[in-house]
Design a protein around this motif. Structure first.
Motif, PDB file in Angstrom:
ATOM      1  N   ASN A 113     -14.465  -9.408  -3.185  1.00  0.00           N
ATOM      2  CA  ASN A 113     -13.662  -9.387  -4.114  1.00  0.00           C
ATOM      3  C   ASN A 113     -14.339  -7.461  -4.469  1.00  0.00           C
ATOM      4  O   ASN A 113     -12.675  -7.104  -5.061  1.00  0.00           O
ATOM      5  CB  ASN A 113     -14.462 -10.508  -5.404  1.00  0.00           C
ATOM      6  N   LYS A 114     -14.876  -7.654  -4.183  1.00  0.00           N
ATOM      7  CA  LYS A 114     -15.094  -5.727  -4.593  1.00  0.00           C
ATOM      8  C   LYS A 114     -13.793  -5.038  -4.171  1.00  0.00           C
ATOM      9  O   LYS A 114     -13.874  -3.741  -4.081  1.00  0.00           O
ATOM     10  CB  LYS A 114     -16.777  -5.559  -3.669  1.00  0.00           C
ATOM     11  N   ILE A 115     -13.383  -5.124  -2.558  1.00  0.00           N
ATOM     12  CA  ILE A 115     -13.356  -4.189  -1.641  1.00  0.00           C
ATOM     13  C   ILE A 115     -10.921  -4.716  -2.859  1.00  0.00           C
ATOM     14  O   ILE A 115     -10.530  -3.050  -2.925  1.00  0.00           O
ATOM     15  CB  ILE A 115     -12.681  -4.657  -0.701  1.00  0.00           C
ATOM     16  N   LEU A 116     -11.146  -5.440  -2.972  1.00  0.00           N
ATOM     17  CA  LEU A 116      -9.948  -6.542  -3.527  1.00  0.00           C
ATOM     18  C   LEU A 116      -9.343  -5.863  -5.077  1.00  0.00           C
ATOM     19  O   LEU A 116      -8.431  -5.044  -5.042  1.00  0.00           O
ATOM     20  CB  LEU A 116      -9.748  -7.621  -4.281  1.00  0.00           C
ATOM     21  N   ARG A 117     -10.603  -5.688  -5.752  1.00  0.00           N
ATOM     22  CA  ARG A 117     -10.758  -4.927  -6.735  1.00  0.00           C
ATOM     23  C   ARG A 117     -10.276  -2.786  -6.465  1.00  0.00           C
ATOM     24  O   ARG A 117      -9.856  -2.302  -7.612  1.00  0.00           O
ATOM     25  CB  ARG A 117     -11.965  -5.062  -7.982  1.00  0.00           C
ATOM     26  N   GLU A 118     -11.357  -2.864  -6.023  1.00  0.00           N
ATOM     27  CA  GLU A 118     -11.036  -1.184  -5.276  1.00  0.00           C
ATOM     28  C   GLU A 118      -9.955  -1.132  -4.916  1.00  0.00           C
ATOM     29  O   GLU A 118      -9.275   0.167  -6.090  1.00  0.00           O
ATOM     30  CB  GLU A 118     -12.073  -0.483  -4.468  1.00  0.00           C
ATOM     31  N   MET A 119      -8.849  -1.753  -4.482  1.00  0.00           N
ATOM     32  CA  MET A 119      -7.704  -1.792  -4.219  1.00  0.00           C
ATOM     33  C   MET A 119      -6.565  -1.461  -5.229  1.00  0.00           C
ATOM     34  O   MET A 119      -5.683  -0.749  -5.548  1.00  0.00           O
ATOM     35  CB  MET A 119      -7.372  -2.335  -2.904  1.00  0.00           C
ATOM     36  N   GLN A 120      -7.226  -2.463  -5.766  1.00  0.00           N
ATOM     37  CA  GLN A 120      -6.264  -2.955  -7.346  1.00  0.00           C
ATOM     38  C   GLN A 120      -6.400  -1.745  -8.146  1.00  0.00           C
ATOM     39  O   GLN A 120      -5.194  -0.851  -9.122  1.00  0.00           O
ATOM     40  CB  GLN A 120      -6.593  -4.061  -7.890  1.00  0.00           C
ATOM     41  N   GLU A 121      -7.560  -1.269  -7.972  1.00  0.00           N
ATOM     42  CA  GLU A 121      -7.557  -0.021  -9.330  1.00  0.00           C
ATOM     43  C   GLU A 121      -7.279   0.971  -8.435  1.00  0.00           C
ATOM     44  O   GLU A 121      -6.612   1.683  -9.893  1.00  0.00           O
ATOM     45  CB  GLU A 121      -9.149   0.222  -9.620  1.00  0.00           C
ATOM     46  N   THR A 122      -6.991   1.043  -7.918  1.00  0.00           N
ATOM     47  CA  THR A 122      -6.623   2.173  -6.893  1.00  0.00           C
ATOM     48  C   THR A 122      -5.108   2.667  -7.483  1.00  0.00           C
ATOM     49  O   THR A 122      -4.306   3.401  -7.539  1.00  0.00           O
ATOM     50  CB  THR A 122      -7.185   3.078  -5.721  1.00  0.00           C
ATOM     51  N   ALA A 128      -3.289   1.480  -9.940  1.00  0.00           N
ATOM     52  CA  ALA A 128      -3.467   0.690 -11.060  1.00  0.00           C
ATOM     53  C   ALA A 128      -2.701   2.325 -11.300  1.00  0.00           C
ATOM     54  O   ALA A 128      -2.407   2.876 -12.373  1.00  0.00           O
ATOM     55  CB  ALA A 128      -4.353   0.424 -11.575  1.00  0.00           C
ATOM     56  N   GLU A 129      -3.739   2.908 -11.142  1.00  0.00           N
ATOM     57  CA  GLU A 129      -4.240   4.682 -11.072  1.00  0.00           C
ATOM     58  C   GLU A 129      -2.933   5.078 -10.756  1.00  0.00           C
ATOM     59  O   GLU A 129      -2.208   6.376 -11.152  1.00  0.00           O
ATOM     60  CB  GLU A 129      -5.333   5.272 -10.658  1.00  0.00           C
ATOM     61  N   TYR A 130      -3.060   5.254  -9.734  1.00  0.00           N
ATOM     62  CA  TYR A 130      -1.654   5.870  -8.567  1.00  0.00           C
ATOM     63  C   TYR A 130      -0.132   5.150  -9.393  1.00  0.00           C
ATOM     64  O   TYR A 130       0.949   6.010 -10.335  1.00  0.00           O
ATOM     65  CB  TYR A 130      -1.608   4.693  -7.290  1.00  0.00           C
ATOM     66  N   THR A 185       3.789   8.657 -15.773  1.00  0.00           N
ATOM     67  CA  THR A 185       3.794  10.579 -16.360  1.00  0.00           C
ATOM     68  C   THR A 185       4.056  12.132 -15.577  1.00  0.00           C
ATOM     69  O   THR A 185       4.129  12.984 -15.273  1.00  0.00           O
ATOM     70  CB  THR A 185       2.207  10.688 -16.127  1.00  0.00           C
ATOM     71  N   SER A 186       4.132  11.464 -14.439  1.00  0.00           N
ATOM     72  CA  SER A 186       5.234  12.545 -13.035  1.00  0.00           C
ATOM     73  C   SER A 186       6.190  13.143 -13.663  1.00  0.00           C
ATOM     74  O   SER A 186       7.259  11.859 -14.433  1.00  0.00           O
ATOM     75  CB  SER A 186       4.716  12.967 -12.091  1.00  0.00           C
ATOM     76  N   LEU A 187       6.906  13.953 -13.094  1.00  0.00           N
ATOM     77  CA  LEU A 187       8.226  14.368 -13.435  1.00  0.00           C
ATOM     78  C   LEU A 187       8.963  13.509 -13.068  1.00  0.00           C
ATOM     79  O   LEU A 187      10.261  13.401 -13.030  1.00  0.00           O
ATOM     80  CB  LEU A 187       7.981  15.556 -13.716  1.00  0.00           C
ATOM     81  N   ASN A 188       8.332  13.503 -11.350  1.00  0.00           N
ATOM     82  CA  ASN A 188       9.452  13.073 -10.433  1.00  0.00           C
ATOM     83  C   ASN A 188       8.963  11.622 -10.123  1.00  0.00           C
ATOM     84  O   ASN A 188       8.375  11.272  -8.982  1.00  0.00           O
ATOM     85  CB  ASN A 188       9.551  14.120  -9.034  1.00  0.00           C
ATOM     86  N   SER A 189       8.793  10.554 -10.903  1.00  0.00           N
ATOM     87  CA  SER A 189       8.349   9.070 -10.218  1.00  0.00           C
ATOM     88  C   SER A 189       8.660   7.994  -9.882  1.00  0.00           C
ATOM     89  O   SER A 189       8.501   8.039  -9.632  1.00  0.00           O
ATOM     90  CB  SER A 189       8.261   8.625 -12.038  1.00  0.00           C
ATOM     91  N   LYS A 190      10.269   8.628  -9.336  1.00  0.00           N
ATOM     92  CA  LYS A 190      10.797   7.752  -7.748  1.00  0.00           C
ATOM     93  C   LYS A 190      10.264   8.130  -7.071  1.00  0.00           C
ATOM     94  O   LYS A 190      10.365   7.778  -6.346  1.00  0.00           O
ATOM     95  CB  LYS A 190      12.696   8.709  -8.104  1.00  0.00           C
ATOM     96  N   THR A 191       9.665   9.241  -6.262  1.00  0.00           N
ATOM     97  CA  THR A 191       9.274   9.725  -5.506  1.00  0.00           C
ATOM     98  C   THR A 191       7.678   9.399  -5.246  1.00  0.00           C
ATOM     99  O   THR A 191       6.891   9.386  -6.018  1.00  0.00           O
ATOM    100  CB  THR A 191       9.423  11.255  -5.138  1.00  0.00           C
ATOM    101  N   ASP A 218       4.867   9.166  -3.335  1.00  0.00           N
ATOM    102  CA  ASP A 218       3.578  10.699  -3.037  1.00  0.00           C
ATOM    103  C   ASP A 218       2.836   9.631  -1.899  1.00  0.00           C
ATOM    104  O   ASP A 218       1.395   9.117  -3.095  1.00  0.00           O
ATOM    105  CB  ASP A 218       3.650  11.048  -3.586  1.00  0.00           C
ATOM    106  N   TYR A 219       2.632   9.478  -0.930  1.00  0.00           N
ATOM    107  CA  TYR A 219       1.601   8.432   0.026  1.00  0.00           C
ATOM    108  C   TYR A 219       0.078   9.112  -0.241  1.00  0.00           C
ATOM    109  O   TYR A 219      -0.532  10.187  -0.149  1.00  0.00           O
ATOM    110  CB  TYR A 219       2.149   7.669   0.954  1.00  0.00           C
ATOM    111  N   THR A 220      -0.577   8.034   0.184  1.00  0.00           N
ATOM    112  CA  THR A 220      -2.081   8.768   0.207  1.00  0.00           C
ATOM    113  C   THR A 220      -2.497   7.419   1.755  1.00  0.00           C
ATOM    114  O   THR A 220      -2.520   7.002   1.619  1.00  0.00           O
ATOM    115  CB  THR A 220      -2.347   8.077  -1.055  1.00  0.00           C
ATOM    116  N   LEU A 221      -3.954   8.012   0.658  1.00  0.00           N
ATOM    117  CA  LEU A 221      -4.939   6.999   2.318  1.00  0.00           C
ATOM    118  C   LEU A 221      -4.410   5.405   2.082  1.00  0.00           C
ATOM    119  O   LEU A 221      -4.885   4.503   2.666  1.00  0.00           O
ATOM    120  CB  LEU A 221      -5.914   7.385   2.142  1.00  0.00           C
ATOM    121  N   MET A 222      -4.327   5.264   0.762  1.00  0.00           N
ATOM    122  CA  MET A 222      -4.619   3.741   0.455  1.00  0.00           C
ATOM    123  C   MET A 222      -3.486   3.193   0.751  1.00  0.00           C
ATOM    124  O   MET A 222      -3.782   1.588   1.351  1.00  0.00           O
ATOM    125  CB  MET A 222      -4.567   4.142  -0.836  1.00  0.00           C
ATOM    126  N   HIS A 223      -1.925   3.861   1.153  1.00  0.00           N
ATOM    127  CA  HIS A 223      -1.234   2.957   1.583  1.00  0.00           C
ATOM    128  C   HIS A 223      -1.207   3.291   3.094  1.00  0.00           C
ATOM    129  O   HIS A 223      -0.925   2.206   3.472  1.00  0.00           O
ATOM    130  CB  HIS A 223       0.064   4.233   1.163  1.00  0.00           C
TER     131      HIS A 223
END
Length: 317
Positions: free
Chosen positions: A90-99, A101-103, A109-115, A117-122
């Motif tokens: 459950n802890k890891i699931l929450r971490e991924m969901q929170e990450t 949501a932040e993403y 809020t970015s100017l080019n939200s259609k792009t 921008d991959y992260t290590l989470m992806h």
């Protein structure tokens, strides 16, 4: 072992484990569960069947259950282990969901939200999801391509199976192999671009741990992770024994060629010897600091991993 675990979880101690589930999630001091009891129970079944410490070699099933010496201790061991399992998953699931949501908020809020921008989470999610949900053959083809990209091979080493060898063993044309691999990469790209909470909650504990191993640090050992996943997928193939035999044959052949070249080099000039020694020193130093000869160091390790992953799923060399 499968039947034993099934009986323990689904028949003998199902009530005990459901009570534990409710104690963990349905109290005032805890958050509600991300998954249903049956979801967690299915994940726990796979965990007990497949999980083992990293130092244990070989195909050992039900390792942790085999460590119980007194059968009378089984109920309490199951309850304690299941509680720890629930909290950790459950802890890891929450971490991924929170990450995630932040993403999403950053994109909004970015100017080019259609792009995207991959992260290590992806990266971690995609690799873990693919390993859990796809067939053995598709996993083998995708992880083989991914491993090649991250290792920086232009072609497979002479002592390993190349595309022609793999196509022959799988009984398909070489062009078909390349097409299937390309389509699998495109499938991963689509999956990553549609990443949401529903996809995340399909991951079991083993998959979540793979994802976490990738995204929790700035410099995960992605090559080793992919090598392990590739090896596991290969073992699941019906053609595994054939693969092992052909690889052994190629390595014996490659070793013979190397020995001939080594003997021939004895008669080379001192100038050639010094040149080889210099190249060897250069290669050795580069290996120790994890860079290719005459190539600049990447500014950040995670940028390198994300960049290679992006090129992989977008079909770029």
């Amino acid at each position: 072992m499968k039947q034993k675990i099934y009986n323990l979880l689904m028949v003998n101690y199902r009530g005990l484990l459901e009570s534990c589930y409710r104690q963990v999630f349905f109290t005032d001091s805890t958050e509600p569960a991300v998954k249903t009891f049956d979801d967690y129970l299915s994940d726990f079944y796979l965990y007990l069947y497949e999980a083992k410490p990293k130092h244990v070699q070989g195909d050992v099933r039900g390792y942790y259950l085999q460590q119980i010496r007194d059968e009378k201790a089984t109920p309490e061991w199951l309850r304690t282990t299941f509680r720890h399992f629930l909290l950790e998953e459950n802890k890891i699931l929450r971490e991924m969901q929170e990450t995630l949501a932040e993403y999403r908020q950053q994109l909004a809020t970015s100017l080019n939200s259609k792009t995207i921008d991959y992260t290590l989470m992806h990266v971690g999610f995609a690799i873990a999801w693919f390993n859990q949900h796809e067939t053995s053959e598709d996993k083998y083809l995708f992880f083989r391509s991914a491993y090649k990209h991250f290792k920086g091979f232009y072609s497979w080493p002479s002592n390993d199976l190349d595309d022609k060898d793999v196509a022959m063993i799988l009984g398909i044309e070489q062009g078909t192999l390349r097409t299937r691999t390309s389509r699998l990469c495109a499938k991963v790209k689509k999956l990553v671009n549609e990443l949401n909470d529903a996809y995340i909650t399909t991951l079991n504990k083993q998959s979540l741990e793979i994802a976490k191993e990738i995204y929790e640090t700035d410099n995960p050992d992605i090559e080793s992770i992919l090598e392990d996943l590739l090896g596991e997928a290969e073992k699941e193939l019906p053609q595994y024994e054939e693969i092992v035999k052909l690889r052994k044959k190629k390595r014996v052949s490659a070793d013979g060629i190397f020995d001939k070249l080594k003997r021939a080099s004895v008669f080379g000039s001192m100038k050639e010897k010094r040149t080889c020694e210099c190249e060897f020193v250069q290669d050795t130093l580069c290996e120790e600091i994890d860079i290719e000869p005459s190539v600049a160091i990447s500014p950040k390790p995670n940028n390198r991993i994300v960049s290679i992953f992006k090129n992989l799923i977008e079909g770029k060399d």
